[in-house]
Design a protein around this motif. Structure first.
Motif, PDB file in Angstrom:
ATOM      1  N   GLU A 144      56.158 -60.453 -15.237  1.00 60.68           N
ATOM      2  CA  GLU A 144      54.769 -60.039 -15.028  1.00 60.68           C
ATOM      3  C   GLU A 144      54.386 -60.205 -13.549  1.00 60.68           C
ATOM      4  O   GLU A 144      53.799 -59.303 -12.943  1.00 60.68           O
ATOM      5  N   THR A 145      54.726 -61.354 -12.991  1.00 60.40           N
ATOM      6  CA  THR A 145      54.421 -61.613 -11.582  1.00 60.40           C
ATOM      7  C   THR A 145      55.193 -60.660 -10.685  1.00 60.40           C
ATOM      8  O   THR A 145      54.636 -60.099  -9.740  1.00 60.40           O
ATOM      9  N   LEU A 146      56.459 -60.449 -10.999  1.00 60.05           N
ATOM     10  CA  LEU A 146      57.297 -59.551 -10.204  1.00 60.05           C
ATOM     11  C   LEU A 146      56.754 -58.122 -10.238  1.00 60.05           C
ATOM     12  O   LEU A 146      56.739 -57.433  -9.218  1.00 60.05           O
ATOM     13  N   THR A 147      56.280 -57.679 -11.392  1.00 61.02           N
ATOM     14  CA  THR A 147      55.698 -56.340 -11.511  1.00 61.02           C
ATOM     15  C   THR A 147      54.506 -56.195 -10.568  1.00 61.02           C
ATOM     16  O   THR A 147      54.391 -55.197  -9.850  1.00 61.02           O
ATOM     17  N   GLN A 148      53.637 -57.200 -10.546  1.00 53.97           N
ATOM     18  CA  GLN A 148      52.478 -57.183  -9.642  1.00 53.97           C
ATOM     19  C   GLN A 148      52.925 -57.161  -8.178  1.00 53.97           C
ATOM     20  O   GLN A 148      52.382 -56.415  -7.373  1.00 53.97           O
ATOM     21  N   ILE A 149      53.894 -57.991  -7.851  1.00 51.51           N
ATOM     22  CA  ILE A 149      54.392 -58.071  -6.479  1.00 51.51           C
ATOM     23  C   ILE A 149      54.937 -56.713  -6.030  1.00 51.51           C
ATOM     24  O   ILE A 149      54.627 -56.247  -4.934  1.00 51.51           O
ATOM     25  N   ILE A 173      61.996 -59.079  -1.590  1.00 50.23           N
ATOM     26  CA  ILE A 173      61.717 -59.757  -2.855  1.00 50.23           C
ATOM     27  C   ILE A 173      62.541 -61.036  -2.836  1.00 50.23           C
ATOM     28  O   ILE A 173      63.762 -61.000  -2.687  1.00 50.23           O
ATOM     29  N   TRP A 174      61.857 -62.168  -2.952  1.00 48.11           N
ATOM     30  CA  TRP A 174      62.544 -63.452  -2.922  1.00 48.11           C
ATOM     31  C   TRP A 174      63.034 -63.822  -4.315  1.00 48.11           C
ATOM     32  O   TRP A 174      62.404 -63.481  -5.321  1.00 48.11           O
ATOM     33  N   GLU A 175      64.141 -64.533  -4.348  1.00 48.32           N
ATOM     34  CA  GLU A 175      64.746 -64.982  -5.601  1.00 48.32           C
ATOM     35  C   GLU A 175      63.728 -65.673  -6.506  1.00 48.32           C
ATOM     36  O   GLU A 175      63.678 -65.412  -7.712  1.00 48.32           O
ATOM     37  N   CYS A 176      62.888 -66.531  -5.945  1.00 41.10           N
ATOM     38  CA  CYS A 176      61.917 -67.274  -6.743  1.00 41.10           C
ATOM     39  C   CYS A 176      60.832 -66.361  -7.331  1.00 41.10           C
ATOM     40  O   CYS A 176      60.185 -66.727  -8.313  1.00 41.10           O
ATOM     41  N   GLU A 177      60.655 -65.170  -6.767  1.00 45.00           N
ATOM     42  CA  GLU A 177      59.649 -64.236  -7.273  1.00 45.00           C
ATOM     43  C   GLU A 177      60.154 -63.450  -8.491  1.00 45.00           C
ATOM     44  O   GLU A 177      59.384 -62.745  -9.123  1.00 45.00           O
ATOM     45  N   THR A 178      61.434 -63.589  -8.806  1.00 44.17           N
ATOM     46  CA  THR A 178      62.003 -62.837  -9.929  1.00 44.17           C
ATOM     47  C   THR A 178      61.995 -63.629 -11.232  1.00 44.17           C
ATOM     48  O   THR A 178      62.504 -63.142 -12.237  1.00 44.17           O
ATOM     49  N   LYS A 179      61.421 -64.802 -11.237  1.00 44.00           N
ATOM     50  CA  LYS A 179      61.460 -65.663 -12.423  1.00 44.00           C
ATOM     51  C   LYS A 179      60.495 -65.212 -13.516  1.00 44.00           C
ATOM     52  O   LYS A 179      60.714 -65.488 -14.685  1.00 44.00           O
ATOM     53  N   ILE A 193      64.550 -52.154  -0.018  1.00 44.27           N
ATOM     54  CA  ILE A 193      64.218 -53.449  -0.614  1.00 44.27           C
ATOM     55  C   ILE A 193      65.420 -54.378  -0.463  1.00 44.27           C
ATOM     56  O   ILE A 193      66.549 -53.996  -0.771  1.00 44.27           O
ATOM     57  N   PHE A 194      65.126 -55.579   0.017  1.00 45.66           N
ATOM     58  CA  PHE A 194      66.135 -56.636   0.095  1.00 45.66           C
ATOM     59  C   PHE A 194      65.755 -57.701  -0.919  1.00 45.66           C
ATOM     60  O   PHE A 194      64.613 -58.160  -0.937  1.00 45.66           O
ATOM     61  N   CYS A 195      66.702 -58.097  -1.752  1.00 43.81           N
ATOM     62  CA  CYS A 195      66.501 -59.190  -2.697  1.00 43.81           C
ATOM     63  C   CYS A 195      67.146 -60.421  -2.070  1.00 43.81           C
ATOM     64  O   CYS A 195      68.362 -60.574  -2.110  1.00 43.81           O
ATOM     65  N   HIS A 196      66.318 -61.252  -1.467  1.00 44.79           N
ATOM     66  CA  HIS A 196      66.813 -62.398  -0.714  1.00 44.79           C
ATOM     67  C   HIS A 196      66.911 -63.650  -1.574  1.00 44.79           C
ATOM     68  O   HIS A 196      65.974 -63.976  -2.307  1.00 44.79           O
ATOM     69  N   GLY A 197      68.021 -64.345  -1.439  1.00 43.37           N
ATOM     70  CA  GLY A 197      68.157 -65.667  -2.029  1.00 43.37           C
ATOM     71  C   GLY A 197      67.350 -66.648  -1.183  1.00 43.37           C
ATOM     72  O   GLY A 197      67.436 -66.628   0.045  1.00 43.37           O
ATOM     73  N   CYS A 198      66.567 -67.468  -1.812  1.00 44.97           N
ATOM     74  CA  CYS A 198      65.691 -68.397  -1.083  1.00 44.97           C
ATOM     75  C   CYS A 198      66.489 -69.338  -0.185  1.00 44.97           C
ATOM     76  O   CYS A 198      66.069 -69.632   0.931  1.00 44.97           O
ATOM     77  N   PHE A 199      67.646 -69.802  -0.653  1.00 45.67           N
ATOM     78  CA  PHE A 199      68.475 -70.696   0.152  1.00 45.67           C
ATOM     79  C   PHE A 199      69.090 -69.948   1.325  1.00 45.67           C
ATOM     80  O   PHE A 199      68.960 -70.358   2.477  1.00 45.67           O
ATOM     81  N   TRP A 200      69.759 -68.840   1.059  1.00 43.19           N
ATOM     82  CA  TRP A 200      70.532 -68.139   2.087  1.00 43.19           C
ATOM     83  C   TRP A 200      69.674 -67.544   3.180  1.00 43.19           C
ATOM     84  O   TRP A 200      70.113 -67.378   4.309  1.00 43.19           O
ATOM     85  N   HIS A 201      68.417 -67.198   2.853  1.00 41.76           N
ATOM     86  CA  HIS A 201      67.533 -66.596   3.846  1.00 41.76           C
ATOM     87  C   HIS A 201      66.356 -67.496   4.195  1.00 41.76           C
ATOM     88  O   HIS A 201      65.403 -67.057   4.821  1.00 41.76           O
ATOM     89  N   GLN A 202      66.428 -68.747   3.752  1.00 42.16           N
ATOM     90  CA  GLN A 202      65.462 -69.790   4.115  1.00 42.16           C
ATOM     91  C   GLN A 202      64.008 -69.385   3.875  1.00 42.16           C
ATOM     92  O   GLN A 202      63.208 -69.290   4.804  1.00 42.16           O
TER      93      GLN A 202
END
Length: 135
Positions: free
Chosen positions: A124-129, A115-121, A61-70
């Motif tokens: 509940e959503t992150l659990t589904q993802i 997993i994108w940074e914005c998906e960790t906010k 699993i890679f936790c990507h920052g939305c900015f750094w990985h576009q």
């Protein structure tokens, strides 16, 4: 538009940006642990040094920052308005390097999850993802 920070201050700010143990990564790790998964961190013997490695499941699993990985179509992925040549090249190289590492991991038999940074906010959503992508 010129940078409002001095060169030294900008350098200091940039030096504080972490590549390991970021907030999104810590959120994902905590959630995975609560879901019962056991994992290893930052295995340097794997291409791209994945943030999280689940050897039992052969998943990285890679936790990507939305900015750094576009992250496409994400407001956090806006390119800076100053020094545009530098940033465009830097961010493009990040994306290219990840594609190469992803291909190599898949060749070695690993499943790659991003997993994108914005998906960790939202937990509940992150659990589904995570549940969907781990299937």
């Amino acid at each position: 538009m010129a940078d409002h920070l001095s060169k030294d201050k900008r350098s200091w700010n940039m030096s504080r940006i972490r590549s390991k143990n970021t907030k999104p990564e810590m959120i994902v790790r905590s959630l995975l642990h609560r879901m019962g998964y056991r994992f290893r961190l930052h295995r340097r013997d794997l291409p791209g040094t994945p943030d999280i490695v689940l050897p039992k499941h052969k998943i990285v699993i890679f936790c990507h920052g939305c900015f750094w990985h576009q992250h496409l179509e994400c407001k956090r992925a806006a390119k800076p308005k100053t020094n545009t040549d530098y940033w465009e090249n830097k961010l493009l190289n990040n994306v290219k390097r990840f594609k190469i590492n992803k291909r190599e991991l898949e060749t070695q038999g690993w499943r790659v999850i991003i997993i994108w940074e914005c998906e960790t906010k939202s937990i509940e959503t992150l659990t589904q993802i995570i549940r969907e992508r781990m299937k």
